[in-house]
Design a protein around this motif. Structure first.
Motif, PDB file in Angstrom:
ATOM      1  N   UNK A  61       0.806  -1.216   0.000  1.00  0.00           N
ATOM      2  CA  UNK A  61       0.000   0.000   0.000  1.00  0.00           C
ATOM      3  C   UNK A  61       0.843   1.272   0.000  1.00  0.00           C
ATOM      4  N   UNK A  62       2.095   1.171   0.392  1.00  0.00           N
ATOM      5  CA  UNK A  62       2.912   2.362   0.617  1.00  0.00           C
ATOM      6  C   UNK A  62       3.659   2.818  -0.629  1.00  0.00           C
ATOM      7  N   UNK A  63       3.870   4.151  -0.711  1.00  0.00           N
ATOM      8  CA  UNK A  63       4.705   4.728  -1.758  1.00  0.00           C
ATOM      9  C   UNK A  63       6.181   4.736  -1.361  1.00  0.00           C
ATOM     10  N   UNK A  64       6.460   4.437  -0.106  1.00  0.00           N
ATOM     11  CA  UNK A  64       7.844   4.445   0.389  1.00  0.00           C
ATOM     12  C   UNK A  64       8.147   3.099   1.053  1.00  0.00           C
ATOM     13  N   UNK A 118      -6.699   1.048  -1.903  1.00  0.00           N
ATOM     14  CA  UNK A 118      -7.121   0.590  -3.226  1.00  0.00           C
ATOM     15  C   UNK A 118      -6.027  -0.250  -3.885  1.00  0.00           C
ATOM     16  N   UNK A 119      -4.781   0.028  -3.565  1.00  0.00           N
ATOM     17  CA  UNK A 119      -3.696  -0.813  -4.070  1.00  0.00           C
ATOM     18  C   UNK A 119      -3.811  -2.227  -3.518  1.00  0.00           C
ATOM     19  N   UNK A 120      -4.199  -2.350  -2.264  1.00  0.00           N
ATOM     20  CA  UNK A 120      -4.333  -3.669  -1.664  1.00  0.00           C
ATOM     21  C   UNK A 120      -5.448  -4.477  -2.313  1.00  0.00           C
ATOM     22  N   UNK A 121      -6.613  -3.859  -2.470  1.00  0.00           N
ATOM     23  CA  UNK A 121      -7.743  -4.600  -3.043  1.00  0.00           C
ATOM     24  C   UNK A 121      -7.512  -4.938  -4.509  1.00  0.00           C
ATOM     25  N   UNK A 122      -6.913  -4.020  -5.270  1.00  0.00           N
ATOM     26  CA  UNK A 122      -6.740  -4.257  -6.703  1.00  0.00           C
ATOM     27  C   UNK A 122      -5.595  -5.221  -7.004  1.00  0.00           C
ATOM     28  N   UNK A 123      -4.570  -5.258  -6.154  1.00  0.00           N
ATOM     29  CA  UNK A 123      -3.451  -6.172  -6.387  1.00  0.00           C
ATOM     30  C   UNK A 123      -3.731  -7.564  -5.830  1.00  0.00           C
ATOM     31  N   UNK A 124      -4.388  -7.658  -4.680  1.00  0.00           N
ATOM     32  CA  UNK A 124      -4.571  -8.965  -4.046  1.00  0.00           C
ATOM     33  C   UNK A 124      -5.938  -9.612  -4.281  1.00  0.00           C
ATOM     34  N   UNK A 125      -6.929  -8.844  -4.685  1.00  0.00           N
ATOM     35  CA  UNK A 125      -8.264  -9.397  -4.869  1.00  0.00           C
ATOM     36  C   UNK A 125      -8.282 -10.568  -5.849  1.00  0.00           C
ATOM     37  N   UNK A 126      -8.847 -11.699  -5.431  1.00  0.00           N
ATOM     38  CA  UNK A 126      -8.976 -12.857  -6.313  1.00  0.00           C
ATOM     39  C   UNK A 126      -7.709 -13.649  -6.539  1.00  0.00           C
ATOM     40  N   UNK A 127      -6.640 -13.361  -5.788  1.00  0.00           N
ATOM     41  CA  UNK A 127      -5.365 -14.054  -5.990  1.00  0.00           C
ATOM     42  C   UNK A 127      -5.224 -15.253  -5.053  1.00  0.00           C
ATOM     43  N   UNK A 128      -4.278 -16.129  -5.383  1.00  0.00           N
ATOM     44  CA  UNK A 128      -3.948 -17.249  -4.508  1.00  0.00           C
ATOM     45  C   UNK A 128      -3.371 -16.739  -3.194  1.00  0.00           C
ATOM     46  N   UNK A 153      -8.702  -1.924   4.608  1.00  0.00           N
ATOM     47  CA  UNK A 153      -8.951  -2.954   3.596  1.00  0.00           C
ATOM     48  C   UNK A 153      -9.305  -4.307   4.188  1.00  0.00           C
ATOM     49  N   UNK A 154      -9.289  -4.444   5.507  1.00  0.00           N
ATOM     50  CA  UNK A 154      -9.487  -5.749   6.128  1.00  0.00           C
ATOM     51  C   UNK A 154     -10.906  -6.271   5.989  1.00  0.00           C
ATOM     52  N   UNK A 155     -11.876  -5.390   5.836  1.00  0.00           N
ATOM     53  CA  UNK A 155     -13.281  -5.802   5.788  1.00  0.00           C
ATOM     54  C   UNK A 155     -13.703  -6.162   4.367  1.00  0.00           C
ATOM     55  N   UNK A 156     -14.880  -6.752   4.257  1.00  0.00           N
ATOM     56  CA  UNK A 156     -15.396  -7.142   2.937  1.00  0.00           C
ATOM     57  C   UNK A 156     -15.748  -5.918   2.099  1.00  0.00           C
ATOM     58  N   UNK A 175     -16.980   3.587  -2.137  1.00  0.00           N
ATOM     59  CA  UNK A 175     -16.645   2.312  -1.522  1.00  0.00           C
ATOM     60  C   UNK A 175     -16.430   1.249  -2.582  1.00  0.00           C
ATOM     61  N   UNK A 176     -15.705   0.215  -2.176  1.00  0.00           N
ATOM     62  CA  UNK A 176     -15.475  -0.928  -3.047  1.00  0.00           C
ATOM     63  C   UNK A 176     -15.237  -2.147  -2.169  1.00  0.00           C
ATOM     64  N   UNK A 177     -14.956  -3.274  -2.772  1.00  0.00           N
ATOM     65  CA  UNK A 177     -14.686  -4.485  -2.011  1.00  0.00           C
ATOM     66  C   UNK A 177     -13.305  -4.457  -1.385  1.00  0.00           C
ATOM     67  N   UNK A 178     -13.194  -4.950  -0.162  1.00  0.00           N
ATOM     68  CA  UNK A 178     -11.918  -5.048   0.533  1.00  0.00           C
ATOM     69  C   UNK A 178     -11.362  -6.455   0.467  1.00  0.00           C
ATOM     70  N   UNK A 179     -10.457  -6.777   1.395  1.00  0.00           N
ATOM     71  CA  UNK A 179      -9.813  -8.090   1.405  1.00  0.00           C
ATOM     72  C   UNK A 179     -10.695  -9.163   2.028  1.00  0.00           C
ATOM     73  N   UNK A 180     -11.667  -8.779   2.828  1.00  0.00           N
ATOM     74  CA  UNK A 180     -12.689  -9.723   3.280  1.00  0.00           C
ATOM     75  C   UNK A 180     -12.313 -10.614   4.442  1.00  0.00           C
ATOM     76  N   UNK A 181     -11.458 -10.140   5.350  1.00  0.00           N
ATOM     77  CA  UNK A 181     -11.144 -10.943   6.529  1.00  0.00           C
ATOM     78  C   UNK A 181     -12.271 -10.908   7.564  1.00  0.00           C
ATOM     79  N   UNK A 182     -13.094  -9.861   7.515  1.00  0.00           N
ATOM     80  CA  UNK A 182     -14.215  -9.743   8.449  1.00  0.00           C
ATOM     81  C   UNK A 182     -15.409  -9.144   7.714  1.00  0.00           C
ATOM     82  N   UNK A 183     -16.599  -9.675   8.013  1.00  0.00           N
ATOM     83  CA  UNK A 183     -17.830  -9.226   7.377  1.00  0.00           C
ATOM     84  C   UNK A 183     -18.603  -8.280   8.289  1.00  0.00           C
ATOM     85  N   UNK A 184     -19.563  -7.602   7.689  1.00  0.00           N
ATOM     86  CA  UNK A 184     -20.560  -6.809   8.427  1.00  0.00           C
ATOM     87  C   UNK A 184     -19.981  -5.608   9.169  1.00  0.00           C
TER      88      UNK A 184
END
Length: 302
Positions: A61-64, A118-128, A153-156, A175-184
């Motif tokens: 997520x970081x630029x540095x 957004x970097x986290x969700x777009x890079x890791x979403x749907x990956x192994x 990004x931890x939530x759905x 808003x958009x989808x997150x990494x989905x470790x916790x719902x609701x």
């Protein structure tokens, strides 16, 4: 199924990686700060292997990332945690490399740094990569942590954009989808310091079945069993409950117009307080200090 792992979400502190240029960050490296040592120490205490834990810090997520990674290694080493490595993953292709997947399979703790969620969700979403993390979190005593963007990004569902001062204008909060470790839940960070209460009000009014969690700086939540939340750190956490909203104009007004909300409920958590996501119950724990150490005066029931 209740997860066997633990989740730690942290409101962050001064994260120049999301606000200043790379050169400005290099000239002010002493401003790079994540959270106080108390939260970091609690993370290690909660890890199954304690000080012998293998920790992977994900700086995507970081630029540095170079500065961020070095600061984490230094902070962990001050707590005698020495098996710490940095995963500076810059693309979806890198996230799928066998060496990367092997490292997260062996880790005891995976920590997501701050920056841009957004970097986290777009890079890791749907990956192994993400599938392995979720599976381990569900089935093993595995700890996932995130600060700032890593927490958001931890939530759905996650907030990824929204001006604090204009947050209650329809269309401003996105808003958009997150990494989905916790719902609701919907998580916002740097909450008190950056005046983000309006962002969370709007997000909850749009999704009243979700609990809004506003994490202040040096404030965190330790989440066990997927629903039992304990406040850690010295800062404040604000909870916004939309289940009792009587009426809102959010679905009637035009884009760019202010919205109205009737009967949002707000709770404030500080260290040792606990919240049960299943029961929607907050228990405030009073504490006393004895010779510099903090002891609980009372504990709530699970």
């Amino acid at each position: 199924m209740q997860p066997k792992g633990k989740l730690v979400i942290i409101g962050g502190a001064v994260d120049l990686g999301s606000s200043l240029s790379y050169n400005e960050n290099i000239s002010h490296p002493h401003y790079v700060k994540f959270f106080e040592r108390g939260i970091l120490k609690r993370m290690i205490t909660e890890s199954a292997k304690g000080h012998e834990s293998v920790v992977e810090v994900v700086t995507t997520a970081s630029k540095i990332p170079e500065i961020v990674g070095a600061e984490y290694i230094k902070s962990f080493s001050q707590l005698q945690v020495n098996h710490v490595s940095v995963l500076d993953i810059r693309s979806r292709e890198e996230a799928s490399q066998p060496e990367v997947l092997s490292r997260i399979r062996k880790a005891d703790v995976v920590m997501f740094s701050g920056g841009d969620q957004l970097r986290l969700s777009s890079i890791f979403g749907g990956t192994e990569f993400l599938r392995i993390l979720k599976e381990r979190y569900q089935t093993e005593p595995f700890l996932i942590a995130g600060t700032s963007a890593g927490a958001a990004a931890a939530s759905a569902n996650m907030i990824y954009r929204g001006n604090s001062s204009e947050a209650l204008i329809k269309g401003e909060v996105q808003m958009t989808g997150g990494l989905g470790f916790i719902d609701d839940v919907i998580i916002d960070t740097h909450f008190v310091q950056r005046g983000r209460i309006g962002r969370l009000f709007y997000a909850v009014a749009s999704n009243p079945g979700m609990l809004g969690i506003g994490l202040g700086e040096d404030a965190g939540l330790l989440i066990t069993q997927g629903y039992f939340m304990e406040a850690i750190g010295s800062g404040l956490t604000i909870l916004v409950d939309g289940r009792y909203i009587n009426e809102t104009s959010i679905y009637d007004v035009e884009i760019g117009s202010p919205v109205s909300i009737d009967n949002l409920r707000v709770h404030v958590m500080s260290i040792f307080d606990r919240y049960n996501l299943h029961r929607h119950e907050l228990v405030i724990n009073k504490a006393i200090k004895v010779e510099g150490d903090i002891y609980l005066r009372a504990k709530d029931e699970d």
